[in-house]
Each structure stands twice: as structure tokens, then as C-alpha cells.
Write an enzyme that holds these catalytic residues in place. Structure first.
Site, PDB file in Angstrom:
ATOM      1  N   TYR A 139      11.208  -9.380  59.983  1.00 24.78           N
ATOM      2  CA  TYR A 139      12.211  -8.860  60.914  1.00 24.78           C
ATOM      3  C   TYR A 139      11.584  -7.804  61.624  1.00 24.78           C
ATOM      4  O   TYR A 139      11.717  -7.681  62.908  1.00 24.78           O
ATOM      5  CB  TYR A 139      13.405  -8.815  60.248  1.00 24.78           C
ATOM      6  CG  TYR A 139      14.399  -7.778  60.988  1.00 24.78           C
ATOM      7  CD1 TYR A 139      14.985  -8.538  61.820  1.00 24.78           C
ATOM      8  CD2 TYR A 139      14.633  -6.534  60.726  1.00 24.78           C
ATOM      9  CE1 TYR A 139      16.004  -7.906  62.655  1.00 24.78           C
ATOM     10  CE2 TYR A 139      15.573  -5.783  61.715  1.00 24.78           C
ATOM     11  CZ  TYR A 139      16.295  -6.669  62.547  1.00 24.78           C
ATOM     12  OH  TYR A 139      17.153  -5.907  63.349  1.00 24.78           O
ATOM     13  N   LYS A 168      10.824  -7.170  66.043  1.00 26.69           N
ATOM     14  CA  LYS A 168      11.236  -6.054  67.015  1.00 26.69           C
ATOM     15  C   LYS A 168      10.265  -5.432  67.716  1.00 26.69           C
ATOM     16  O   LYS A 168      10.295  -5.235  68.850  1.00 26.69           O
ATOM     17  CB  LYS A 168      12.193  -5.183  66.271  1.00 26.69           C
ATOM     18  CG  LYS A 168      13.490  -5.835  65.575  1.00 26.69           C
ATOM     19  CD  LYS A 168      14.334  -6.294  66.924  1.00 26.69           C
ATOM     20  CE  LYS A 168      15.649  -7.114  66.292  1.00 26.69           C
ATOM     21  NZ  LYS A 168      16.317  -7.708  67.311  1.00 26.69           N
ATOM     22  N   SER A 220      15.490  -1.965  66.648  1.00 24.38           N
ATOM     23  CA  SER A 220      15.869  -1.261  65.610  1.00 24.38           C
ATOM     24  C   SER A 220      15.121  -0.108  65.365  1.00 24.38           C
ATOM     25  O   SER A 220      13.719  -0.080  65.500  1.00 24.38           O
ATOM     26  CB  SER A 220      15.810  -2.099  64.392  1.00 24.38           C
ATOM     27  OG  SER A 220      16.097  -1.575  63.370  1.00 24.38           O
TER      28      SER A 220
HETATM   29  P1  NAD Z   1      24.837 -10.733  64.194  1.00 25.19           P
HETATM   30  O1  NAD Z   1      24.337 -11.854  63.490  1.00 25.19           O
HETATM   31  O2  NAD Z   1      26.383 -10.221  64.097  1.00 25.19           O
HETATM   32  O3  NAD Z   1      24.857 -11.132  65.883  1.00 25.19           O
HETATM   33  C1  NAD Z   1      23.808 -11.878  66.445  1.00 25.19           C
HETATM   34  C2  NAD Z   1      24.415 -13.280  67.094  1.00 25.19           C
HETATM   35  O4  NAD Z   1      23.297 -13.808  67.782  1.00 25.19           O
HETATM   36  C3  NAD Z   1      25.062 -13.908  66.076  1.00 25.19           C
HETATM   37  O5  NAD Z   1      26.523 -14.243  66.795  1.00 25.19           O
HETATM   38  C4  NAD Z   1      24.114 -15.272  66.062  1.00 25.19           C
HETATM   39  O6  NAD Z   1      25.046 -16.364  65.963  1.00 25.19           O
HETATM   40  C5  NAD Z   1      23.277 -15.135  67.439  1.00 25.19           C
HETATM   41  N1  NAD Z   1      22.125 -15.642  67.304  1.00 25.19           N
HETATM   42  C6  NAD Z   1      21.256 -15.570  66.568  1.00 25.19           C
HETATM   43  N2  NAD Z   1      19.942 -16.444  67.107  1.00 25.19           N
HETATM   44  C7  NAD Z   1      20.448 -17.072  68.064  1.00 25.19           C
HETATM   45  C8  NAD Z   1      19.963 -18.052  68.930  1.00 25.19           C
HETATM   46  N3  NAD Z   1      18.670 -18.379  68.709  1.00 25.19           N
HETATM   47  N4  NAD Z   1      20.544 -18.438  69.940  1.00 25.19           N
HETATM   48  C9  NAD Z   1      21.838 -17.974  70.439  1.00 25.19           C
HETATM   49  N5  NAD Z   1      22.446 -17.195  69.487  1.00 25.19           N
HETATM   50  C10 NAD Z   1      21.812 -16.780  68.432  1.00 25.19           C
HETATM   51  O7  NAD Z   1      24.079  -9.280  64.375  1.00 25.19           O
HETATM   52  P2  NAD Z   1      24.232  -7.639  64.890  1.00 25.19           P
HETATM   53  O8  NAD Z   1      24.420  -7.042  63.730  1.00 25.19           O
HETATM   54  O9  NAD Z   1      25.265  -7.918  65.986  1.00 25.19           O
HETATM   55  O10 NAD Z   1      22.804  -7.651  65.533  1.00 25.19           O
HETATM   56  C11 NAD Z   1      22.775  -7.857  67.111  1.00 25.19           C
HETATM   57  C12 NAD Z   1      21.186  -7.576  67.376  1.00 25.19           C
HETATM   58  O11 NAD Z   1      21.023  -6.287  66.850  1.00 25.19           O
HETATM   59  C13 NAD Z   1      20.094  -8.346  66.375  1.00 25.19           C
HETATM   60  O12 NAD Z   1      19.336  -8.502  67.434  1.00 25.19           O
HETATM   61  C14 NAD Z   1      19.980  -7.454  65.256  1.00 25.19           C
HETATM   62  O13 NAD Z   1      18.429  -7.574  65.042  1.00 25.19           O
HETATM   63  C15 NAD Z   1      19.737  -5.940  66.076  1.00 25.19           C
HETATM   64  N6  NAD Z   1      20.217  -4.866  65.239  1.00 25.19           N
HETATM   65  C16 NAD Z   1      21.011  -4.881  64.140  1.00 25.19           C
HETATM   66  C17 NAD Z   1      21.263  -3.833  63.170  1.00 25.19           C
HETATM   67  C18 NAD Z   1      22.469  -4.015  62.375  1.00 25.19           C
HETATM   68  O14 NAD Z   1      22.407  -3.181  61.474  1.00 25.19           O
HETATM   69  N7  NAD Z   1      23.278  -4.641  62.692  1.00 25.19           N
HETATM   70  C19 NAD Z   1      20.393  -2.786  63.438  1.00 25.19           C
HETATM   71  C20 NAD Z   1      19.345  -2.993  64.264  1.00 25.19           C
HETATM   72  C21 NAD Z   1      19.276  -3.714  65.310  1.00 25.19           C
END
Ligand code: NAD
Ligand code: UDP
Length: 336
Positions: free
Chosen positions: A148, A152, A124
Site C-alpha cells: 500500500y 503511494k 499518505s
Molecule cells: P475510502 O475507501 O473510503 O474511499 C476510496 C474510494 O475509492 C471508495 O469509495 C472506493 O469505492 C473507491 N475506489 C477504489 N478503487 C477504485 C477504482 N479503481 N475505481 C473507482 N473507485 C475506486 O478511503 P478514504 O479513507 O476516503 O481514502 C481516500 C484516499 O486517501 C485513498 O487513496 C487512501 O489511500 C488515501 N489515504 C487515506 C488515509 C486514511 O487513513 N483514510 C490516509 C492516507 C491516505
């Protein structure tokens, strides 16, 4: 290739599954459905007209992950699974450190055991901290002020050290800016539980009348109109960035910003939403949100140079697609 997509039922993961299937890869999803439902998996199949394999497992569970690597000839891993609510990470830090760090280590261990050398990690832009804009991959990282962000930064360091020790291991550390929007079919998108923290889902819920008005957090920042500036990126562009990263992996750990390189203020986003969808979004100016940074956007040139990838969709497309999903798909889900 056979790609293991952890968190593939989630917001960014589901769009990336579609992009991977479209590019001809086979997809194996591992998700515990903590923040998603298996409906997303049906929608991925519906959009792509392809099949995928799903394991409802926790990726911190070593033996469950091991089973996947035994059952499939995995060629690469894209690791999205993680907890992502900044505020919540301050309240329950252990849960965040455990989930986000252990999952990365369990997957890295399985990759070592099964000689899988392709790894793409969801990082991120938050790892930059309050650096000067635009954020460039070569910058020294500053503290992130929340667990958080630390998970990362730590996961990046773990994967970088593993790549240093094993020269065959290729890792792309993708630093996302602000993903918004939805697939143009309106079938998959962002569906946060409860009241959204992020701007775009908040705006779509105000537009729908579920929330009364947007509170704009601060109009006294040193930006063009005083409101916070972010680099919003369409989730489908972001998904395509993962396919490009996978196709262009090279030995070692390599960091890439996935952003548009363009900053948009809160009020500019509200205006773009109104223009794209012909709906008024009532708002009021409120106090600054603690911990917020005035402005951040990417220097997106490295991903263009090395991955041949740039974001194509503009802020109008982001607003239009976010709204289409809010109207179409979420109506179906919420009426059930
Ligand atoms: P999201 O919550 O929609 O998707 C994450 C998925 O991971 C979910 O389906 C959840 O059920 C699953 N999950 C979480 N912990 C788990 C575990 N221990 N075992 C199995 N499944 C697990 O989030 P997103 O927005 O799609 O984000 C995806 C990734 O991108 C994350 O790592 C997040 O930190 C990163 N990210 C997101 C953003 C944002 O703004 N959405 C920005 C930067 C980074
Ligand atoms: N924001 C806002 N009202 C909201 C949610 C967000 O004014 O209800 C602002 C926030 O202060 C920031 C921008 O919108 O300037 C993007 O916030 P978001 O939480 O979506 O992303 P982040 O700050 O985590 O990059």
C-alpha cells in the site's frame, strides 16, 4: 471549476465533495463503490444543497474515464480512488499495485489528452517510513514495509516525473496524517466493513457496545505514556485542505503534509473520547502490533505558508463528531 473527484463516495472524498460544492465548484464523482455506497452521494447533496454528477465506473478503465473527459469540460482532478488496507495489501499485492498505480496513470493520461493541468493526489504520511519526527516534506523517504505504502510513493514519483516533463502540469501531492471524525451533521463519516483496523472507528464501536474492549497495542514505546503517538486530523479540515491545494496549485509537483502538527497517544485519545462524549471506553493493554511505528506527526508549516491552510478542529471535536456519526447515521444504515 469542474472538478473530477475519483473515490468521491468514500470517506475523505465525500467530505471533500461537500467542501468543493460549498466553495462553488461543480463536482463530478467517479467511484466504483467498492468500499462505499451511493447513499453517501445523497448525503453530500443533502448537506450542501447542491447537485453533483455521478459515474459508477472503475478508474482503471481507460475508456470509461475517457467518456467523462469527453462529456465534461474538466478543469481539475482530485484522485482519492484507491485501496487502503495496509494488511490486505500484503496479502494481495498485485490487486493493490494494479488498482492504485493504474488508476493514477489512466487519469494522468486523460489529463494529457484533454489538456487538464490541475491534479491533486491523495498520498499518505506512510511514505516517510520510520523517519524522525516531525515529518517534513524535504525528508528522504524510507521504505514503507507494505505494498500500500509503495503504491503511494510510486504514484508520487509518476506524477512528479510527468510534471517535470510537462511544465504546465500542476500537481499537489497531499500526505495525509491520520484522518478521523465525521461531518458535524452526522450524515457522512467513516464506515469500515467488518472489524475496524484503525483506532478511532474501533473506539466508537467499543463505545457503542458492538465490540467489548479496545486492545491498546503496546505501552512500552518511547512516548509520553508508552502508547503509540499519531497526528489525528479532522476529516473536515482535511477536506478543506484539498480546496486550498486546488486554489493554490502552481506549476510542477509540490508535496504538502496535511496534519495538525500535534501528536496524540492512544490513551490520550481514549481519554479525550470519554471527556467529549461522557462514555467510558474499556481497554486492555495488548502486545505491540507488528509493523507499527512508535510516533509520528507532521511538520505542518509548509501547507500553512504556501496554501494558507491549517487544521482548526481539535481532538475533542474529532471524538465528538466521530461518535455522532456512529450513533446517528450508522444506526439508520444498520437498521435497514
Ligand atoms: P475510502 O475507501 O473510503 O474511499 C476510496 C474510494 O475509492 C471508495 O469509495 C472506493 O469505492 C473507491 N475506489 C477504489 N478503487 C477504485 C477504482 N479503481 N475505481 C473507482 N473507485 C475506486 O478511503 P478514504 O479513507 O476516503 O481514502 C481516500 C484516499 O486517501 C485513498 O487513496 C487512501 O489511500 C488515501 N489515504 C487515506 C488515509 C486514511 O487513513 N483514510 C490516509 C492516507 C491516505
Ligand atoms: N491502535 C490500538 N488499538 C487498535 C487500533 C490501533 O492501540 O485497535 C493504535 C496503533 O497501535 C497506533 C494508533 O492506535 O499506535 C493508531 O493506529 P491506526 O491503525 O489508527 O493508524 P496507523 O497506525 O495506521 O497510523
Amino acid at each position: 471549476m469542474n472538478i473530477l473527484v475519483t473515490g468521491g463516495a468514500g470517506y475523505i472524498g465525500s467530505h471533500t465533495c461537500v467542501a468543493l460544492l460549498k466553495a462553488g465548484h461543480k463536482v463530478i464523482v467517479a467511484d466504483n463503490l467498492y468500499n462505499s455506497t451511493n447513499q453517501a452521494l445523497d448525503k453530500i447533496k443533502q448537506i450542501s444543497k447542491e447537485e453533483l454528477t455521478f459515474y459508477q465506473i472503475d478508474v482503471t478503465n481507460e475508456s470509461a474515464v475517457d467518456d467523462i473527459f469527453t462529456n465534461h469540460n474538466i478543469d481539475g482532478v482530485i484522485h482519492f480512488a484507491g485501496l487502503k488496507a495496509v494488511g490486505q495489501s500484503i496479502e494481495i499485492p498485485l490487486t493493490y499495485y494494479y488498482n492504485n498505480i493504474v488508476s493514477t496513470m489512466v487519469l494522468a493520461k486523460a489529463c494529457k489528452k484533454y489538456h487538464v493541468n490541475r491534479f491533486v493526489f491523495s498520498s499518505s504520511a506512510t511514505v516517510y517510513g520510520d523517519n524522525t519526527v516531525p515529518f517534513v516534506e524535504t525528508m528522504n523517504l524510507l521504505p514503507t514495509t507494505n505494498p500500500y505504502g509503495e503504491t503511494k510513493a510510486m504514484s508520487e514519483r509518476i506524477l512528479t516525473d510527468i510534471a517535470k516533463a510537462n511544465p504546465e502540469f500542476s500537481v499537489a501531492l497531499l500526505r495525509y496524517f491520520n484522518p478521523v471524525g465525521a461531518h458535524e451533521s452526522g450524515l457522512i463519516g467513516e464506515a469500515p466493513n467488518g472489524i475496524p483496523n484503525n483506532l478511532m472507528p474501533y473506539v466508537t464501536q467499543v463505545a457503542k457496545g458492538k465490540l467489548e474492549k479496545l486492545r491498546v497495542f503496546g505501552n512500552d514505546y518511547p512516548t509520553m505514556d508508552g502508547t503509540g503517538v499519531r497526528d489525528y486530523i479532522h476529516v473536515v479540515d482535511l477536506a478543506e485542505g484539498h480546496v486550498a491545494a486546488l486554489d493554490n496549485l502552481k506549476e510542477g509537483a509540490h508535496v504538502y503534509n496535511l496534519g495538525t502538527g500535534k501528536g496524540t497517544s492512544v490513551l490520550e485519545l481514549v481519554k479525550a473520547f470519554e471527556k467529549a462524549n461522557g462514555i467510558e471506553v474499556p481497554y486492555e493493554i495488548a502486545d505491540r502490533r507488528p509493523g507499527d511505528i512508535a510516533s509520528f506527526y507532521a511538520d505542518a508549516s509548509k501547507a500553512k505558508r504556501e496554501l494558507g491552510w491549517t487544521a482548526k478542529r481539535d481532538i475533542i471535536a474529532m471524538c465528538r463528531d466521530a461518535w455522532r456519526f456512529e450513533k446517528k447515521y450508522k444506526d439508520l444504515v444498520e437498521s435497514k
